[in-house]
Design an enzyme around this catalytic site. Structure first.
Site, PDB file in Angstrom:
ATOM      1  N   GLU A  73     -26.105  67.821  -2.997  1.00 15.37           N
ATOM      2  CA  GLU A  73     -26.197  68.954  -2.074  1.00 15.37           C
ATOM      3  C   GLU A  73     -25.805  70.270  -2.747  1.00 15.37           C
ATOM      4  O   GLU A  73     -25.084  71.081  -2.162  1.00 15.37           O
ATOM      5  CB  GLU A  73     -25.320  68.724  -0.850  1.00 15.37           C
ATOM      6  CG  GLU A  73     -25.723  67.507  -0.060  1.00 15.37           C
ATOM      7  CD  GLU A  73     -24.971  67.390   1.267  1.00 15.37           C
ATOM      8  OE1 GLU A  73     -25.639  67.177   2.286  1.00 15.37           O
ATOM      9  OE2 GLU A  73     -23.741  67.502   1.273  1.00 15.37           O
TER      10      GLU A  73
ATOM     11  N   ASP B 191     -26.587  59.410   6.280  1.00 13.82           N
ATOM     12  CA  ASP B 191     -25.373  60.228   6.367  1.00 13.82           C
ATOM     13  C   ASP B 191     -24.650  60.088   7.692  1.00 13.82           C
ATOM     14  O   ASP B 191     -24.693  60.999   8.490  1.00 13.82           O
ATOM     15  CB  ASP B 191     -25.739  61.699   6.143  1.00 13.82           C
ATOM     16  CG  ASP B 191     -24.506  62.580   6.010  1.00 13.82           C
ATOM     17  OD1 ASP B 191     -23.417  62.042   5.774  1.00 13.82           O
ATOM     18  OD2 ASP B 191     -24.639  63.810   6.145  1.00 13.82           O
TER      19      ASP B 191
ATOM     20  N   GLU C  20     -19.175  64.464  13.344  1.00 11.73           N
ATOM     21  CA  GLU C  20     -20.236  65.394  12.941  1.00 11.73           C
ATOM     22  C   GLU C  20     -21.556  65.125  13.659  1.00 11.73           C
ATOM     23  O   GLU C  20     -22.171  66.037  14.202  1.00 11.73           O
ATOM     24  CB  GLU C  20     -20.454  65.305  11.429  1.00 11.73           C
ATOM     25  CG  GLU C  20     -21.621  66.163  10.951  1.00 11.73           C
ATOM     26  CD  GLU C  20     -21.834  66.106   9.435  1.00 11.73           C
ATOM     27  OE1 GLU C  20     -21.009  65.498   8.736  1.00 11.73           O
ATOM     28  OE2 GLU C  20     -22.823  66.685   8.967  1.00 11.73           O
TER      29      GLU C  20
END
Lengths: 664, 664
Positions: free
Chosen positions: B274, B353, B381
């Protein structure tokens, strides 16, 4: 690096004027004529004689020149103004003719009375929708980057909020005057943080310094206010326009402003819109709000410029009969005739928001008893952020000439009870960037706005040719032509690869750059395209849709109500259309979408090729600046092309009839 | 307002222990036994006698209790640890049994060796993916708001970056120890700003103070590093792991860390992921990178925890054969056996993820010669930001028991060359919020993670019952049952109204809360659903798709390769499926989408009804906190329901067979 001279190429002008001797023949001097003398002597370094007989160019004022005191006449050896400001405009016209090599013969008066720029600059130096660096008015510490973040919270940078770069400000005032702009508001209409306090001490004194400079260039200074100021900084418990204490607070505030700035222009107000406070909170209407302020301005001839961009930004996509396009009309049409003589409604040209393609706002022509300003946006919020080429004049000119009970260029004046309280206004596009606009070629829009205000009958071609002749006055004619070709259709090119056929908002939320086809589709902003497996578009007809089409003059409504009569380019703004539907262009809707997006991309490719041929032919800074922007534009156009084509291919299942690559 | 005591209800414990007299019977004291004495006397205010004969509870260490030195045994009048830390765990187990009213009889050793929490806290006090206020470690000036902004730039707040709230830190360390956590890393794996300097003076000394406190609770402290630190703060020109100067810099840095913190745990590393820097930049692989650091740690028994969350975040949606799901496997499987003994790979449980529904990461079971940690995310998240109820243990337990060459709960230990260098790790969910987690009921996930690490065979029901018995120890049994019912299926409820059948990312980009069906569809993150007018889903089969399905053990691959065998709930992760396709549940895909989304919303409605019935039955702070969150969840579920249903109705054109309202 030197700050760009835009269309007033100083060093070239100097050369061309080297043999001229100026004489200023006046009965009375004022701040504008003194500015004019300074422009001749100090800025251009020309000879200014005290002996008329020595002069090659005589400047004078003759109030009999024209009814319009801003008028001028330029002849071979003479510049005449109907007033001192007319003379100033005449002087810049003279420079324009000199620089472009045209005949020194022009008599002219402005078509629109108010010719205004609104800045959306914030006290921390950021600019809402600014794409050319930080504010030239505010902020001191920030970088020179693109300041648009999609969110516009104002940082607290202490109380020393002014940039104080008077060199920049003088240059800017000159640019404005040179294209006939006569009014400016300094701060964002979303008034946040210390922006609310600009109207009071100690900030108003500093505004006064700026205003004093600007006045010498014939510019009136305005400020945008926060409707809730009486509560926020006046320590009152309400901002109700009919509350006596509120009125008193405004009167005292305005009295003090005029003590500091005797020729202050007035206020710009965004109320009850997008979360901003306004009279609706107190059960009052917009006339109540505007007229209260107008009363406090009356004795000073100050103006209240009241924006009609009022809509409920809490729309629910589930409610398909709701239509943001109708909001301004519904809020303001019933108030026609109710506003005071020193109130002007500021009305965006389209019913949504400076979109790539919108029909004319139907209030134009319909409002018969209200002072009106037509609002444009030079800063390229929806038009490519001054990265993508986009010469926008064709779009604007189409709007001012669109016939809805007459053309707005005429009706806004004719329908304004005080004729001089009408005109055009635009959101500015400059910042601290060396070339002012981020993209050198975006200067054409700034220039073009001023020229369009002054002379409504100039064509987009004429304005562009003028701008190129000034800005690139010493490059070869072929090069000028190449630049012209690059720009003249660039607005259409942008439209080709953007959302199809006026369907509207398919861009990345908040930023408004780059595609996000469903970015606003399920959001609260009232900007939907309603695409499904069968077709797309917003049904705004009376029979089956929101009824927005009926708000136009009968002969216009007849066109927009009828799918078969609505022009292709605006079709999806008014109708839900099936993918297989045949358009006036002889192709189906889906094929038109594909074709436009492939073509838009190819055009940008050809722009790059064309620009590359100019290497060495234009100055290096300009070459590099535009070359960089064009590369970014190509990537942008590619994203639009591929995402739009793939999205509608997935939706419709219909392949491109030319077999070009559409990603699955 | 008092800081929440979570599952260690101090005042109730105090009451229940009022008649107990403790005696600590030890041959040697250490920092942990001193902490234990302090816990008894100072925290609980209990009697601690010097006369064994007076005692009602005797605490002692007996290394013969178990091979595992962290083991303990609790009896009616006795707590035995296999070591001092085992005794500490035994003491908290004793408190747990007391508080929940269970029998005082438990002998236990932890199933996993490393039981770790990673913090994604940043030096300015923000927390990447934090939903419970600012960091308890860093920051001093900020508010206590939700700090997740979707963008994680670190503000410069000067060099005084530590919060220094040791009262909070001690409470937190106690919570960790009470559920058996034995390792912690303090800072975000995306190491930005001064975070890079935490490993050097003067910051490491301050980390040392925290570490010293945590060590008394049996916790090893780790730091996340920036791979480019040698360049960023070491003034080297490279961060190449095979460069001698780079190695020397790391060795000196690590030497200094151990001078300050002799029991320092080691580093957590996110490299080449990332946009973070890593060894790939220098043409080296991950083993080169990890082993270089490992060598520098060797003499201290320090660990290098190396994340496998490596993928190219510049994916092009146009290239449909690219598959982010394969990235970790492709990067790390070829390196199996190449890592040093003090390197541990930290592997997310799923291939993408921490999504709402993912299959097991196929590296588990396949990696045979590499130390392994299985990574979870407590902070919600993708699971509702601790606003929506989401008791996540059912999902986690399914993952640790999923059979791919054996169950991860066993294979990660069995396949780790150094068995004790294996375990579970999770991203923490606490912040400065009064109740630590934003939502009181999110504490169950924090508690549950510790308990799952310790005892892999506890069921989600058992863990939840335990947590409720502790947290709500004095509310009525019916109320406890109501809370249990509310939570036990809440993960499934969230899944029902989220993206359908494991298709993945349909949430608002960056924030990951709320629906945005195409939010990632044309972006660079490799998270697509490929919906079109005929169906949706990602074809990951070998025959026609990306081939990801083939990475599993043959008997698992056989299931995932075959559309007809793949379980419904994971179907769209592996297959593109037409809307009319009949699922195992006997319904079509499109009808299943509609049904799930209507049901998810209805379930939240019923949660609200259920919670309202508890008013007055639980403490007011908890009642109000959860009531507020449930209202927000209902709105959230409504948005998901309506946007997903409308989107797929527009796509498919197929109406709901029960005629419920789907907006056009």
């Amino acid at each position: 690096m030197a700050i760009d001279e835009m269309w007033l190429q100083f060093s070239i002008l100097k050369k061309r004027l080297t043999n001229e001797i100026f004489y200023v023949n006046l009965e009375y001097e004022d701040k504008i004529t003194i500015r004019l003398r300074s422009e001749i002597c100090e800025w251009l370094g020309c000879q200014l004689t005290g002996e008329k007989s020595e002069a090659t160019v005589v400047l004078s004022v003759n109030s009999k020149l024209d009814d319009n005191l801003e008028a001028y006449e330029v002849k071979e050896n003479e510049i005449i103004g109907a007033s001192s400001v007319g003379l100033l405009y005449g002087f810049y016209a003279y420079l324009r003719l000199k620089l472009s090599g045209a005949n020194l013969s022009e008599k002219s008066a402005p078509a629109q009375s108010l010719r205004m720029i609104n800045h959306w600059d914030q006290v921390d130096g950021t600019i809402e929708r600014g794409y050319a660096g930080e504010s030239i008015f505010f902020g001191r510490f920030g970088s020179n980057d693109n300041t648009d973040t999609g969110s516009f919270a104002v940082k607290n940078i202490g109380t020393d909020i002014f940039r104080n770069d008077f060199t920049r400000l003088k240059m800017y005032a000159r640019f404005l005057a040179s294209i006939g702009i006569n009014a400016i508001s300094l701060n964002n209409v979303n008034v946040r943080g210390l922006g609310t306090s600009l109207i009071v001490s100690p900030y108003i004194e500093k505004v006064g310094e700026i205003s004093k400079l600007f006045a010498t260039f014939g510019l009136k200074t305005f400020l945008a206010i926060n409707w809730a100021a009486p509560k926020l900084i006046g320590e009152l418990k309400t901002s109700d326009p009919l509350d006596e204490n509120v009125y008193t607070w405004w009167q005292q505030t305005i009295d003090h402003i005029y003590e500091v700035i005797p020729d202050f222009g007035g206020f710009v107000v965004k109320a009850d819109s997008e979360g901003e406070p306004g009279p609706y909170q107190y059960g009052r209407n917009h006339a109540d709000g505007a007229n209260m302020l107008a009363k406090a301005f009356e004795k000073y001839n100050g103006l209240v410029i009241w924006r009609t961009f009022v809509y409920n930004s809490q729309t629910d996509w589930r409610k398909r009969k709701n239509d943001r396009a109708k909001a301004a009309y519904e809020n303001f049409m019933p108030l026609d005739g109710d506003f005071s003589d020193n109130v002007i409604l500021q009305i965006k040209f389209g019913p949504i928001d400076f979109g790539v393609r919108e029909p004319l706002m139907p209030l134009f022509g319909a409002l018969k008893k209200t002072n009106q300003l037509m609002e444009f946006q030079i800063t390229a919020e929806y038009l490519g952020h001054q990265l993508d080429l986009n010469y926008v004049l064709p779009q604007w000119l189409e709007m001012i000439h669109f016939d809805n009970y007459g053309q707005p260029k005429d009706t806004i004046r004719a329908n304004s009870p005080v004729a001089t309280h009408s005109g055009f206004i635009a959101i500015g596009n400059v910042g601290m960037d060396e070339n002012w606009c981020g993209n050198k070629l975006s200067q054409a829009n700034f220039y073009g706005f001023g020229r369009m205000c002054w002379n409504n009958d100039l064509t987009a071609t004429e304005i562009l040719q003028e701008w190129i002749a000034l800005t690139f006055s010493e490059v070869k004619a072929e090069v000028q032509k190449e630049i012209f070709e690059l720009l003249i259709d660039s607005n259409q090119t942008y439209e080709l690869y953007n959302a199809p056929l006026a369907v509207g908002s398919m861009m990345v939320p908040h930023y408004h750059y780059g595609p996000s086809i469903n970015g606003y589709e399920y959001d609260r902003w009232g900007a939907y395209h309603f695409s499904d497996r069968n077709g797309l578009g917003i049904d705004r007809t009376t029979a089956t849709g929101t009824g927005f089409a009926s708000l136009y003059a009968p002969e216009v409504a007849k066109v927009f109500e009828d799918k078969s009569k609505t022009p292709d380019e605006i079709l999806l703004f008014f109708h839900y259309v099936e993918y297989g539907h045949l358009l006036h262009n002889g192709k189906t809707l889906i094929q038109t979408i594909y074709d436009q997006h492939f073509e838009g991309f190819e055009r940008v490719k050809s722009y790059i090729k064309s620009w590359k041929s100019l290497k060495g032919q234009v100055d290096e800074a300009t070459y590099d600046n535009v070359a960089d922007r064009l590369e970014r534009q190509l990537e942008h156009a590619r994203n639009w092309r591929d995402q739009v084509n793939t999205y509608f291919y997935r939706m419709s299942g219909i392949p491109d009839d030319q077999g070009r690559e559409i990603y699955r």
